[in-house]
Scaffold this motif. Structure first.
Motif, PDB file in Angstrom:
ATOM      1  N   LYS A 185     -34.442  13.011   1.518  1.00  0.00           N
ATOM      2  CA  LYS A 185     -33.577  13.101   0.338  1.00  0.00           C
ATOM      3  C   LYS A 185     -32.537  14.218   0.404  1.00  0.00           C
ATOM      4  O   LYS A 185     -31.343  13.962   0.154  1.00  0.00           O
ATOM      5  CB  LYS A 185     -34.429  13.237  -0.932  1.00  0.00           C
ATOM      6  CG  LYS A 185     -33.595  13.422  -2.202  1.00  0.00           C
ATOM      7  CD  LYS A 185     -34.456  13.523  -3.450  1.00  0.00           C
ATOM      8  CE  LYS A 185     -33.589  13.751  -4.694  1.00  0.00           C
ATOM      9  NZ  LYS A 185     -34.385  13.724  -5.935  1.00  0.00           N
ATOM     10  N   PRO A 186     -32.893  15.479   0.706  1.00  0.00           N
ATOM     11  CA  PRO A 186     -31.862  16.533   0.712  1.00  0.00           C
ATOM     12  C   PRO A 186     -30.741  16.269   1.704  1.00  0.00           C
ATOM     13  O   PRO A 186     -29.569  16.561   1.428  1.00  0.00           O
ATOM     14  CB  PRO A 186     -32.661  17.793   1.077  1.00  0.00           C
ATOM     15  CG  PRO A 186     -34.072  17.490   0.698  1.00  0.00           C
ATOM     16  CD  PRO A 186     -34.239  16.029   0.964  1.00  0.00           C
ATOM     17  N   TYR A 187     -31.079  15.722   2.868  1.00  0.00           N
ATOM     18  CA  TYR A 187     -30.048  15.385   3.851  1.00  0.00           C
ATOM     19  C   TYR A 187     -29.151  14.266   3.320  1.00  0.00           C
ATOM     20  O   TYR A 187     -27.917  14.340   3.395  1.00  0.00           O
ATOM     21  CB  TYR A 187     -30.691  14.915   5.160  1.00  0.00           C
ATOM     22  CG  TYR A 187     -31.604  15.911   5.830  1.00  0.00           C
ATOM     23  CD1 TYR A 187     -31.109  16.807   6.777  1.00  0.00           C
ATOM     24  CD2 TYR A 187     -32.965  15.949   5.538  1.00  0.00           C
ATOM     25  CE1 TYR A 187     -31.957  17.703   7.423  1.00  0.00           C
ATOM     26  CE2 TYR A 187     -33.816  16.843   6.163  1.00  0.00           C
ATOM     27  CZ  TYR A 187     -33.311  17.725   7.104  1.00  0.00           C
ATOM     28  OH  TYR A 187     -34.139  18.617   7.727  1.00  0.00           O
ATOM     29  N   GLN A 214     -28.603  13.108   0.249  1.00  0.00           N
ATOM     30  CA  GLN A 214     -27.738  13.394  -0.896  1.00  0.00           C
ATOM     31  C   GLN A 214     -26.450  14.069  -0.444  1.00  0.00           C
ATOM     32  O   GLN A 214     -25.371  13.757  -0.948  1.00  0.00           O
ATOM     33  CB  GLN A 214     -28.489  14.257  -1.913  1.00  0.00           C
ATOM     34  CG  GLN A 214     -29.534  13.476  -2.707  1.00  0.00           C
ATOM     35  CD  GLN A 214     -30.129  14.280  -3.825  1.00  0.00           C
ATOM     36  OE1 GLN A 214     -30.414  15.467  -3.674  1.00  0.00           O
ATOM     37  NE2 GLN A 214     -30.333  13.660  -4.971  1.00  0.00           N
ATOM     38  N   ARG A 215     -26.565  14.956   0.491  1.00  0.00           N
ATOM     39  CA  ARG A 215     -25.373  15.614   1.037  1.00  0.00           C
ATOM     40  C   ARG A 215     -24.483  14.602   1.754  1.00  0.00           C
ATOM     41  O   ARG A 215     -23.272  14.533   1.526  1.00  0.00           O
ATOM     42  CB  ARG A 215     -25.812  16.733   1.978  1.00  0.00           C
ATOM     43  CG  ARG A 215     -24.785  17.152   3.023  1.00  0.00           C
ATOM     44  CD  ARG A 215     -23.723  18.108   2.504  1.00  0.00           C
ATOM     45  NE  ARG A 215     -22.811  18.450   3.577  1.00  0.00           N
ATOM     46  CZ  ARG A 215     -23.013  19.392   4.492  1.00  0.00           C
ATOM     47  NH1 ARG A 215     -24.138  20.099   4.484  1.00  0.00           N
ATOM     48  NH2 ARG A 215     -22.100  19.644   5.414  1.00  0.00           N
ATOM     49  N   PRO A 240     -38.051  16.136  -3.830  1.00  0.00           N
ATOM     50  CA  PRO A 240     -37.890  16.419  -2.391  1.00  0.00           C
ATOM     51  C   PRO A 240     -39.066  17.187  -1.809  1.00  0.00           C
ATOM     52  O   PRO A 240     -39.735  17.968  -2.495  1.00  0.00           O
ATOM     53  CB  PRO A 240     -36.596  17.236  -2.337  1.00  0.00           C
ATOM     54  CG  PRO A 240     -36.436  17.810  -3.695  1.00  0.00           C
ATOM     55  CD  PRO A 240     -37.042  16.829  -4.653  1.00  0.00           C
TER      56      PRO A 240
END
Length: 564
Positions: free
Chosen positions: A509-511, A513-514, A541
């Motif tokens: 998720k964090p990757y 979303q960016r 996350p």
């Protein structure tokens, strides 16, 4: 006064907005719905409209338009329209069960044969008589042409309702939600959360079938020209792989996103990660033991599967376990047998079709495979992906010893044409894919192919120089190649190995979303980027330091102990 004017301020009623509607410019008052516009400007084509692309975002037809915009209505012929149809028909199915058998707890499972598999977790066992009654009730709901218009309710109200009726996964998911309101749809006494646009009414969902596969059943959908299956194809290995993954998830106590989020909140996620990885390693050990038990008869291990299924890491982990068993693996890369790029088959749009079997030099590969299995020394070519041709200055010598096995990794490994030179008894065929069984809730599944697309977006952006938009644009070609060249052979595998991890979307998720935010709103890829971004909003996350360095996920996020 227009019917759409009621309840609007006078100033707003006097305004007009400009809408590019299916290619023509029209004017309407702010607050007009897409459905209202269709009364004057019908959807082009013979199929009923199901939704619309509004400024590159997928919307339902009840969407209210308040400013200038571009609108393209869609029907079942598009991927987005087909997803709307499936989501709507699933809701009708659940409503029919609720009407006839309220004591039955229905849960969605995997995708099978252009349909969704369902099973019952509470209540009486299903019978064919019950399923016939449910299908008849669905057709009554469809004939009534009930509206499927989402209504906003407070998150607390929805959570209380689903907790009261015993829908644990929905109630849990809502408890973790921080938005004050959520949309749901009401069909008679039945209510359900809306996880994406729905058809405007039940009446457009005419074509389907319910096929028993006791103890469950499959709700099948039409293909792009309206045909539905009348019998399920035999896919025992695929079904067993799905069932095993579901069993693993239930063993972990994590079969829905709400359960996964709860583990993040209560601090047990580290244990979930370790056990998930341990279950995968146990399966790899079993495969290595099976090869060992063949007593040297197996000389070549073929590892195949679709894009981003984790073939490379699976191959490397299997190689370790083979060495534990006293078998030395020798890798043979299919990448080195690509034909020159200038001769590569092309897709209809002119792009290269690297998923085609004809992109490989089959004659050379089979000649080398035959000689290797005969114990001869072979000079394997080296392919230069920059120039798109084999290197003329260097080859790789390969000669198989008696205590060695050849490991061949590639998307076509199970296709019989690839290894015609090898005797059947000398081959062990391993099919690898990410067959996620994690669900959003009881009635809303996660698309199996999404798991691989999300992996590929991260890997391509981090290590291959491709943006999320470029990966999304390429994905339909990849999927078409898989449907033609890979999936038809999966049942021919000796083992189907599922590489999905119950926690992986939370790590990615964090990757994502960016990288998804980097997609320009004017780019056609934004439609898919917008959908994926919203889907990921349901996950809490997980930090990447939780992921072991031998994990398949490391193939996509980096930090692996293996070299790629």
């Amino acid at each position: 006064m227009d019917a759409t004017d009621h309840g609007r301020p006078a100033k707003e009623r006097s305004m007009k907005i400009a809408i590019q509607f299916n290619g023509q410019t029209v004017e309407a008052r702010p607050g007009t719905t897409i459905l209202k516009l269709l009364e004057t400007y019908p959807h082009p084509g013979k199929s009923a409209p199901l939704g619309a692309i509004v400024n590159n975002r997928l919307m339902g037809l009840y969407r209210v338009l308040r400013s200038d915009c571009t609108v393209q209505t869609i029907d079942y012929r598009s991927k987005e329209g087909a997803n709307i149809y499936r989501r709507s028909l699933t809701m009708i199915l659940c409503a029919a069960f609720s009407d006839l058998f309220p004591e039955v707890r229905l849960e969605i499972g995997q995708s099978l044969a252009n349909g969704y598999y369902y099973h019952v977790t509470h209540g009486p066992a299903l019978t064919e008589t019950m399923l016939a009654a449910v299908e008849a009730r669905m057709r009554e709901i469809i004939a009534a042409n009930r509206p499927l218009r989402p209504v906003l309710v407070t998150t607390e109200e929805a959570e209380e309702y689903f907790a009261k009726i015993g829908s644990e996964a929905k109630a849990m998911l809502l408890h973790q939600r921080r938005q004050p309101e959520v949309p749901w749809v009401v069909i008679g006494e039945f209510r359900d959360l809306v996880h994406g646009p729905l058809a405007p009414s039940t009446g457009v969902c005419q074509t389907f079938a319910i096929l028993p596969k006791l103890p469950g059943f499959v709700l099948t959908f039409p293909d792009r020209i309206g045909r539905v299956l009348v019998a399920l194809p035999s896919q025992p290995k695929l079904y067993a792989a799905y069932r095993d993954t579901r069993m693993w998830n239930e063993q972990l106590g994590i079969w829905s996103v709400g359960h996964l989020n709860r583990a993040c909140i209560d601090g047990t996620i580290s244990e979930i990660v370790k056990v998930s990885e341990g279950l995968q390693e146990k399966k790899i050990v079993a495969i290595a033991d099976r090869i060992k038990a063949a007593g040297g008869e197996i000389r070549v291990v073929l590892v195949a599967g679709p894009s981003s299924s984790g073939k490379t890491t699976t191959t490397k982990r299997l190689a370790v376990q083979l060495m534990v068993n006293g078998i030395r693996p020798v890798a043979l890369s299919m990448d080195n047998y690509y034909i020159d790029r200038a001769d590569t088959p092309r897709n209809p749009d002119g792009s290269y079709n690297f998923e085609s079997l004809e992109a490989l030099d089959l004659d050379l590969f089979n000649s080398h495979l035959h000689d290797i299995l005969e114990g001869k020394l072979v000079q394997m070519p080296m392919y230069d992906f920059v120039s798109g041709a084999r290197r003329k200055d260097k080859t790789i010598p390969i000669q198989l010893q008696r205590d060695q096995v050849l490991i061949v990794e590639g998307i076509h490994g199970i296709n019989p044409r690839l290894t015609e030179a090898a005797p059947a008894k000398a081959k062990f065929k391993l099919y690898v894919s990410a067959l996620t069984q994690l669900c959003l809730d009881e009635h809303n599944r996660i698309f199996t192919s999404d798991a691989r697309l999300l992996r590929r977006i991260v890997r391509d952006r981090l290590y291959r120089g491709y943006s999320a938009a470029q990966t999304i644009h390429q994905w339909p070609h990849v999927r078409a190649g898989e449907n033609k060249h890979i999936f038809p052979y999966q049942e021919e595998a000796d083992v189907l190995f599922d590489t999905s991890l119950v926690y992986e979307q939370a790590v990615l998720k964090p990757y994502l979303q960016r990288f998804l935010l980097e997609v320009d709103q004017r780019d056609p890829a934004y439609i898919e980027a917008y959908r994926l971004f919203n889907f990921l909003s349901w996950f809490i996350p997980i930090f990447s330091h939780e992921v072991p360095h031998t994990s398949i996920l490391r193939e996509f996020i980096g930090g692996s102990t293996f070299n790629y």
